[in-house]
Design a protein around this motif. Structure first.
Motif, PDB file in Angstrom:
ATOM      1  N   LYS A   7       0.847  -1.196   0.000  1.00  0.00           N
ATOM      2  CA  LYS A   7       0.000   0.000   0.000  1.00  0.00           C
ATOM      3  C   LYS A   7       0.877   1.238   0.000  1.00  0.00           C
ATOM      4  N   LYS A   8       0.370   2.314  -0.546  1.00  0.00           N
ATOM      5  CA  LYS A   8       1.095   3.578  -0.524  1.00  0.00           C
ATOM      6  C   LYS A   8       0.949   4.202   0.836  1.00  0.00           C
ATOM      7  N   ARG A   9       2.041   4.819   1.294  1.00  0.00           N
ATOM      8  CA  ARG A   9       2.057   5.436   2.624  1.00  0.00           C
ATOM      9  C   ARG A   9       1.247   6.737   2.595  1.00  0.00           C
ATOM     10  N   GLY A  10       0.580   6.969   3.692  1.00  0.00           N
ATOM     11  CA  GLY A  10      -0.167   8.214   3.832  1.00  0.00           C
ATOM     12  C   GLY A  10      -1.644   8.085   3.520  1.00  0.00           C
ATOM     13  N   ASN A  11      -2.092   7.007   2.981  1.00  0.00           N
ATOM     14  CA  ASN A  11      -3.502   6.839   2.662  1.00  0.00           C
ATOM     15  C   ASN A  11      -4.301   6.365   3.867  1.00  0.00           C
ATOM     16  N   ASP A  12      -3.620   5.634   4.782  1.00  0.00           N
ATOM     17  CA  ASP A  12      -4.328   5.066   5.927  1.00  0.00           C
ATOM     18  C   ASP A  12      -4.261   6.050   7.097  1.00  0.00           C
ATOM     19  N   PRO A  13      -5.393   6.418   7.724  1.00  0.00           N
ATOM     20  CA  PRO A  13      -5.364   7.357   8.853  1.00  0.00           C
ATOM     21  C   PRO A  13      -4.697   6.744  10.087  1.00  0.00           C
ATOM     22  N   ARG A  14      -4.694   5.423  10.183  1.00  0.00           N
ATOM     23  CA  ARG A  14      -4.047   4.792  11.337  1.00  0.00           C
ATOM     24  C   ARG A  14      -2.528   5.005  11.283  1.00  0.00           C
ATOM     25  N   GLU A  15      -1.948   5.002  10.072  1.00  0.00           N
ATOM     26  CA  GLU A  15      -0.502   5.218   9.926  1.00  0.00           C
ATOM     27  C   GLU A  15      -0.137   6.649  10.308  1.00  0.00           C
ATOM     28  N   ALA A  16      -0.979   7.605   9.950  1.00  0.00           N
ATOM     29  CA  ALA A  16      -0.724   9.015  10.294  1.00  0.00           C
ATOM     30  C   ALA A  16      -0.764   9.191  11.804  1.00  0.00           C
ATOM     31  N   LEU A  17      -1.713   8.526  12.468  1.00  0.00           N
ATOM     32  CA  LEU A  17      -1.800   8.594  13.925  1.00  0.00           C
ATOM     33  C   LEU A  17      -0.566   7.957  14.577  1.00  0.00           C
ATOM     34  N   MET A  18      -0.130   6.835  14.029  1.00  0.00           N
ATOM     35  CA  MET A  18       1.054   6.145  14.560  1.00  0.00           C
ATOM     36  C   MET A  18       2.300   7.027  14.397  1.00  0.00           C
ATOM     37  N   ASP A  19       2.456   7.690  13.261  1.00  0.00           N
ATOM     38  CA  ASP A  19       3.596   8.590  13.044  1.00  0.00           C
ATOM     39  C   ASP A  19       3.577   9.741  14.035  1.00  0.00           C
ATOM     40  N   GLN A  20       2.416  10.292  14.319  1.00  0.00           N
ATOM     41  CA  GLN A  20       2.292  11.406  15.261  1.00  0.00           C
ATOM     42  C   GLN A  20       2.679  10.948  16.674  1.00  0.00           C
ATOM     43  N   ILE A  21       2.236   9.754  17.087  1.00  0.00           N
ATOM     44  CA  ILE A  21       2.564   9.230  18.418  1.00  0.00           C
ATOM     45  C   ILE A  21       4.066   8.991  18.547  1.00  0.00           C
ATOM     46  N   LEU A  22       4.672   8.410  17.516  1.00  0.00           N
ATOM     47  CA  LEU A  22       6.114   8.145  17.539  1.00  0.00           C
ATOM     48  C   LEU A  22       6.909   9.443  17.601  1.00  0.00           C
ATOM     49  N   SER A  23       6.515  10.436  16.874  1.00  0.00           N
ATOM     50  CA  SER A  23       7.221  11.726  16.883  1.00  0.00           C
ATOM     51  C   SER A  23       7.153  12.371  18.254  1.00  0.00           C
ATOM     52  N   GLU A  24       5.979  12.354  18.885  1.00  0.00           N
ATOM     53  CA  GLU A  24       5.849  12.922  20.231  1.00  0.00           C
ATOM     54  C   GLU A  24       6.689  12.147  21.239  1.00  0.00           C
ATOM     55  N   GLY A  25       6.742  10.815  21.077  1.00  0.00           N
ATOM     56  CA  GLY A  25       7.551   9.987  21.980  1.00  0.00           C
ATOM     57  C   GLY A  25       9.046  10.278  21.840  1.00  0.00           C
ATOM     58  N   PHE A  26       9.497  10.451  20.607  1.00  0.00           N
ATOM     59  CA  PHE A  26      10.925  10.761  20.407  1.00  0.00           C
ATOM     60  C   PHE A  26      11.277  12.133  20.971  1.00  0.00           C
ATOM     61  N   ARG A  27      10.361  13.099  20.845  1.00  0.00           N
ATOM     62  CA  ARG A  27      10.631  14.427  21.380  1.00  0.00           C
ATOM     63  C   ARG A  27      10.647  14.418  22.903  1.00  0.00           C
ATOM     64  N   ALA A  28       9.931  13.496  23.513  1.00  0.00           N
ATOM     65  CA  ALA A  28       9.856  13.434  24.974  1.00  0.00           C
ATOM     66  C   ALA A  28      11.093  12.782  25.597  1.00  0.00           C
ATOM     67  N   ILE A  29      11.916  12.088  24.820  1.00  0.00           N
ATOM     68  CA  ILE A  29      13.119  11.430  25.362  1.00  0.00           C
ATOM     69  C   ILE A  29      14.127  12.515  25.716  1.00  0.00           C
ATOM     70  N   PRO A  30      14.618  12.519  26.952  1.00  0.00           N
ATOM     71  CA  PRO A  30      15.593  13.560  27.322  1.00  0.00           C
ATOM     72  C   PRO A  30      16.953  13.262  26.678  1.00  0.00           C
ATOM     73  N   THR A  31      17.641  14.264  26.222  1.00  0.00           N
ATOM     74  CA  THR A  31      18.982  14.115  25.629  1.00  0.00           C
ATOM     75  C   THR A  31      20.012  14.660  26.601  1.00  0.00           C
ATOM     76  N   PRO A  32      21.123  13.969  26.748  1.00  0.00           N
ATOM     77  CA  PRO A  32      22.144  14.466  27.661  1.00  0.00           C
ATOM     78  C   PRO A  32      22.810  15.720  27.093  1.00  0.00           C
ATOM     79  N   VAL A  33      23.152  16.591  27.978  1.00  0.00           N
ATOM     80  CA  VAL A  33      23.816  17.836  27.582  1.00  0.00           C
ATOM     81  C   VAL A  33      25.315  17.614  27.718  1.00  0.00           C
ATOM     82  N   PRO A  34      26.103  17.860  26.671  1.00  0.00           N
ATOM     83  CA  PRO A  34      27.550  17.657  26.784  1.00  0.00           C
ATOM     84  C   PRO A  34      28.159  18.687  27.722  1.00  0.00           C
ATOM     85  N   SER A  35      29.238  18.272  28.369  1.00  0.00           N
ATOM     86  CA  SER A  35      29.921  19.182  29.288  1.00  0.00           C
ATOM     87  C   SER A  35      30.612  20.278  28.495  1.00  0.00           C
ATOM     88  N   PRO A  36      30.925  21.397  29.156  1.00  0.00           N
ATOM     89  CA  PRO A  36      31.521  22.525  28.429  1.00  0.00           C
ATOM     90  C   PRO A  36      32.891  22.189  27.838  1.00  0.00           C
TER      91      PRO A  36
END
Length: 153
Positions: A7-36
């Motif tokens: 199937k072509k990507r983007g036609n299924d609304p469930r895939e769009a919802l899954m992409d949105q959830i994954l993006s929010e989850g990746f943004r919520a992961i804390p990243t370590p700050v390098p030392s000066p």
């Protein structure tokens, strides 16, 4: 790893919802700050390493030096055991007499070949003499006791 359904990507609304959830989850992961001083430590580690030519030379010579060391040890062992082996004693032998006139005629011949040298070697070597015949020493029969047969008929 993931099978494509064709199937072509983007036609299924469930895939769009899954992409949105994954993006929010990746943004919520804390990243370590390098030392000066992180950049300075990385650059100092690169500066303090051995020169590249030294590393390349060491890496290319390691297998060769290993093989040379093994060959040296095996060679010493072979020499040691060869020197421990008993040596045969050689007795000097007499060489065959050389017929200089026949050799000179052979060299002066116009069509000299290997076969001529072979014939010369056969003619110049005299056959070995048979060993001298040994005679048994003469015995004095008077000294030999005579065994008498004690059987009577």
């Amino acid at each position: 790893m993931f099978k494509s359904t064709g199937k072509k990507r983007g036609n299924d609304p469930r895939e769009a919802l899954m992409d949105q959830i994954l993006s929010e989850g990746f943004r919520a992961i804390p990243t370590p700050v390098p030392s000066p001083d992180f950049d300075e430590r990385v650059l100092a580690g690169l500066r303090d390493s051995a020169p590249s030519w030294y590393v390349a030379l060491r890496n290319s010579l390691k297998p060769m030096l290993t093989a040379m060391t093994g060959s040296f040890i095996l060679g010493l062992l072979a020499i040691h055991f060869a020197l421990q082996a008993p040596t045969p004693t050689l007795t000097p032998t007499k060489s065959a007499p050389i017929n200089y006139q026949a050799m000179q005629r052979l060299i002066d011949s116009p069509n000299l070949s290997t076969m001529d040298w072979w014939r010369y070697s056969l003619l110049s070597v005299s056959p070995p003499r048979p060993p001298a015949r040994l005679e048994a020493p003469a015995l004095d029969h008077s000294e030999i006791p005579i065994a008498r047969n004690k059987m009577t008929v």
